[in-house]
Motif scaffolding. Structure first.
Motif, PDB file in Angstrom:
ATOM      1  N   SER A  47       0.813  -1.208   0.000  1.00 24.40           N
ATOM      2  CA  SER A  47       0.000   0.000   0.000  1.00 24.40           C
ATOM      3  C   SER A  47       0.852   1.266   0.000  1.00 24.40           C
ATOM      4  O   SER A  47       0.736   2.117  -0.887  1.00 24.40           O
ATOM      5  CB  SER A  47      -0.922  -0.006   1.227  1.00 24.40           C
ATOM      6  N   LEU A 203      -6.725  -0.964   7.689  1.00 26.05           N
ATOM      7  CA  LEU A 203      -6.218  -0.191   6.560  1.00 26.05           C
ATOM      8  C   LEU A 203      -5.867  -1.011   5.329  1.00 26.05           C
ATOM      9  O   LEU A 203      -5.831  -0.482   4.218  1.00 26.05           O
ATOM     10  CB  LEU A 203      -4.963   0.594   6.979  1.00 26.05           C
ATOM     11  N   GLU A 209      -8.674  -1.485  -0.706  1.00 24.81           N
ATOM     12  CA  GLU A 209      -7.988  -0.547   0.190  1.00 24.81           C
ATOM     13  C   GLU A 209      -6.523  -0.377  -0.179  1.00 24.81           C
ATOM     14  O   GLU A 209      -5.988   0.739  -0.169  1.00 24.81           O
ATOM     15  CB  GLU A 209      -8.078  -1.033   1.643  1.00 24.81           C
ATOM     16  N   THR A 213      -7.724   2.516  -3.536  1.00 27.89           N
ATOM     17  CA  THR A 213      -7.787   3.767  -2.769  1.00 27.89           C
ATOM     18  C   THR A 213      -6.434   4.474  -2.731  1.00 27.89           C
ATOM     19  O   THR A 213      -6.365   5.701  -2.844  1.00 27.89           O
ATOM     20  CB  THR A 213      -8.271   3.525  -1.322  1.00 27.89           C
ATOM     21  N   GLN A 214      -5.340   3.708  -2.596  1.00 30.02           N
ATOM     22  CA  GLN A 214      -4.022   4.336  -2.520  1.00 30.02           C
ATOM     23  C   GLN A 214      -3.592   4.911  -3.867  1.00 30.02           C
ATOM     24  O   GLN A 214      -2.854   5.907  -3.907  1.00 30.02           O
ATOM     25  CB  GLN A 214      -2.988   3.327  -2.018  1.00 30.02           C
ATOM     26  N   TYR A 445     -16.196  -1.342   5.795  1.00 25.20           N
ATOM     27  CA  TYR A 445     -15.241  -0.232   5.753  1.00 25.20           C
ATOM     28  C   TYR A 445     -15.673   0.939   6.640  1.00 25.20           C
ATOM     29  O   TYR A 445     -14.865   1.813   6.953  1.00 25.20           O
ATOM     30  CB  TYR A 445     -15.086   0.297   4.318  1.00 25.20           C
ATOM     31  N   ARG A 451     -11.203   3.981  11.277  1.00 27.34           N
ATOM     32  CA  ARG A 451     -11.627   3.798   9.884  1.00 27.34           C
ATOM     33  C   ARG A 451     -10.569   4.391   8.957  1.00 27.34           C
ATOM     34  O   ARG A 451      -9.844   5.308   9.336  1.00 27.34           O
ATOM     35  CB  ARG A 451     -12.986   4.463   9.659  1.00 27.34           C
ATOM     36  N   ASN A 452     -10.512   3.871   7.761  1.00 25.33           N
ATOM     37  CA  ASN A 452      -9.487   4.258   6.805  1.00 25.33           C
ATOM     38  C   ASN A 452      -9.905   5.523   6.037  1.00 25.33           C
ATOM     39  O   ASN A 452     -10.829   5.475   5.232  1.00 25.33           O
ATOM     40  CB  ASN A 452      -9.260   3.102   5.812  1.00 25.33           C
ATOM     41  N   ILE A 455     -10.504   5.491   2.156  1.00 25.54           N
ATOM     42  CA  ILE A 455     -11.789   5.048   1.593  1.00 25.54           C
ATOM     43  C   ILE A 455     -12.648   6.268   1.275  1.00 25.54           C
ATOM     44  O   ILE A 455     -13.159   6.430   0.166  1.00 25.54           O
ATOM     45  CB  ILE A 455     -12.530   4.120   2.569  1.00 25.54           C
TER      46      ILE A 455
END
Length: 489
Positions: A47, A203, A209, A213-214, A445, A451-452, A455
């Protein structure tokens, strides 16, 4: 104020490139992210060490050149001013200036990281160390601005390059028997540490994720004031390629440092020191103290490493202080109170006041993070920073690559991004918790204490980009229809 913001010196493109590299790297890359990787393993390396850097560096090359051309032509000294001037909107300028307050969360992350490293190194109370750091850094940034920033950043970059090599080499003991043995040692602690995904992590639970997302966040992260405006320090167009090459080569090495988190986990398999559990943000400072405290040479190397970790923090901290205080002065104070301010010198004095205010707020927030730690200060920082560049993404992209002048189009996309980000991060989890709302595959999520933020940000960027594209196509169709009507007439 212009000299403070973008400098009055004809800087070497290599120096500005190093300054950009250290501004992008920060203490998150050297201290905070490796701590998360120590907690959750290889999935975190994919990630933070692969997908995010790859997207960031490609985005940096594409956006920097185009942003610089327009930034030079309008003489913009902040991102908010660039957006306001590009769309000829004081409302948009003020909106982005006010929104830059969210970037304080990144300052807080860096202050916490520096405090952790220093307090471990000198065995001092964290709150007193925090106070000393705030007074020292914010104090000298009241005066130097961009002219001192580029040169201090360049020195810090050289130290950080050395330290990156030292840290990457510090895992020799774990790697000397080969990668297979290294992998087996990690798996013996927890098999999830060697997996591509870690279902127990908040994460890195799946490739949505880790990769999607990254990648989205990595593309948009370049749109931060202390990063994208760095190219405005260059006076010549033909310096841009050397500037980018220097920054990218340094960044590749810096991003590789996250692997040290795996070394730290092998050093502290139970994530404890003398029976005391380590907080995520304490792992890398503790690792450095543990590894480099045997023999005089090792201690000297350890001091150099600590200096490098501090440099990673100070470099980005300086850039944030300089860009935020500039934005508050030119993008908030000037539009609202400009008619009461007599001359340019007054703005520079006001800017010093903004630095003092920023120091006070940052100290209080960092102090709270130190006495009430959660998983990591990274969550707070990501939430604020990601929200900011999610909102800024469409106006910058639309401003660079289209001829749209109607500010309401990108502004609508910005509002969609702002509402989507905080709606996903705060409102939907609250609805799930209080009313049992079920949102299918997205529900996991949005649950849990941690929480990330990636996202929320990736969804905000994606949705606002879609809205921006639809509005742009509709506007283009109206313009074409109008032109055809005139031709017919």
């Amino acid at each position: 104020m212009k000299d403070y913001a973008v400098g009055s010196v004809n800087f070497s493109p290599a120096f500005v490139g190093l300054s950009l590299a250290v501004s992008m790297t920060s203490a998150a890359t050297f201290v905070i992210n490796p701590g998360l990787i120590a907690m959750y393993g290889w999935s975190g390396v994919l990630s933070f060490g692969l997908f995010f850097p790859l997207a960031t560096l490609v985005s940096l090359v594409v956006l920097t050149k185009s942003f610089r051309k327009y930034g030079q032509s309008v003489k913009a000294i902040s991102l908010a001013q660039w957006i306001g001037t590009r769309y000829n909107s004081k409302v948009y300028l003020l909106f982005m200036g006010l929104l830059s307050i969210l970037l304080i969360t990144f300052i807080v992350l860096i202050l916490v990281a520096i405090t952790k490293v220093l307090s471990k190194g000198i065995a001092a109370d964290e709150i007193w160390v925090l106070a000393a750091v705030v007074v020292f850094v914010f104090g000298y940034m009241m005066f130097g601005g961009a002219n001192s920033l580029v040169y201090t950043n360049s020195i810090q970059a050289i130290v950080m390059l050395l330290v990156a090599v030292i840290l990457l080499g510090s895992g020799y003991e774990h790697l000397k028997d080969g990668v297979d043995e290294f992998w087996k040692s990690l798996a013996s602690i927890n098999p999830l540490l060697t997996k591509n995904v870690n279902a127990e992590s908040p994460l890195f639970r799946d490739f949505f994720e880790i990769a999607f997302t990254q990648t989205v966040v990595g593309i948009a992260v370049v749109i931060q004031p202390h990063i994208i405006t760095k190219s405005l320090f260059l006076k010549k167009e033909n310096d841009v390629n050397r500037f980018l090459l220097t920054a990218i080569l340094a960044e590749i090495l810096f991003f590789s440092v996250v692997i040290v988190g795996l070394y730290a986990r092998l050093t502290f398999p139970e994530l404890q020191v003398d029976g005391v559990a380590l907080n995520t943000d304490d792992i890398i400072p503790s690792y450095v103290i543990q590894i480099f405290n045997q023999g005089w040479f090792s201690v000297i190397v350890g001091l150099v490493v600590i200096l490098g970790l501090l440099s990673a923090g100070f470099s980005t901290l300086e850039g944030l202080i300089q860009s935020l205080s500039t934005s508050w002065t030119t993008d908030i104070i000037k539009p609202i109170f400009g008619r009461f301010i007599p001359n340019e010198q007054s703005y520079f004095r006001i800017n010093k006041g903004m630095v003092v205010l920023l120091a006070f707020v940052s100290f209080l927030m960092a102090w709270n993070q130190l006495i009430n730690p959660k998983l990591s200060v990274a969550i707070l920082a990501q939430n604020g920073v990601y929200a900011y560049f999610s909102v800024a993404f469409v106006p910058v992209i639309m401003g660079i690559f289209t001829n749209v002048n109607n500010w309401k189009l990108p502004f609508s996309a910005s509002m969609v991004a702002l509402i989507t980000h905080f709606g996903i991060y705060y409102i939907l989890p609250w609805l799930i918790k209080t009313s049992g709302l079920y949102l299918g595959w997205a529900t996991p999520y949005l649950q849990g204490e941690v929480r990330n933020p990636a996202i929320a940000s990736s969804m905000a960027i994606s949705l606002s980009s879609l809205v921006g594209l639809v509005l742009y196509l509709r506007e283009a169709r109206k313009i074409k229809k109008y032109q055809l009507s005139n031709e017919f007439s």
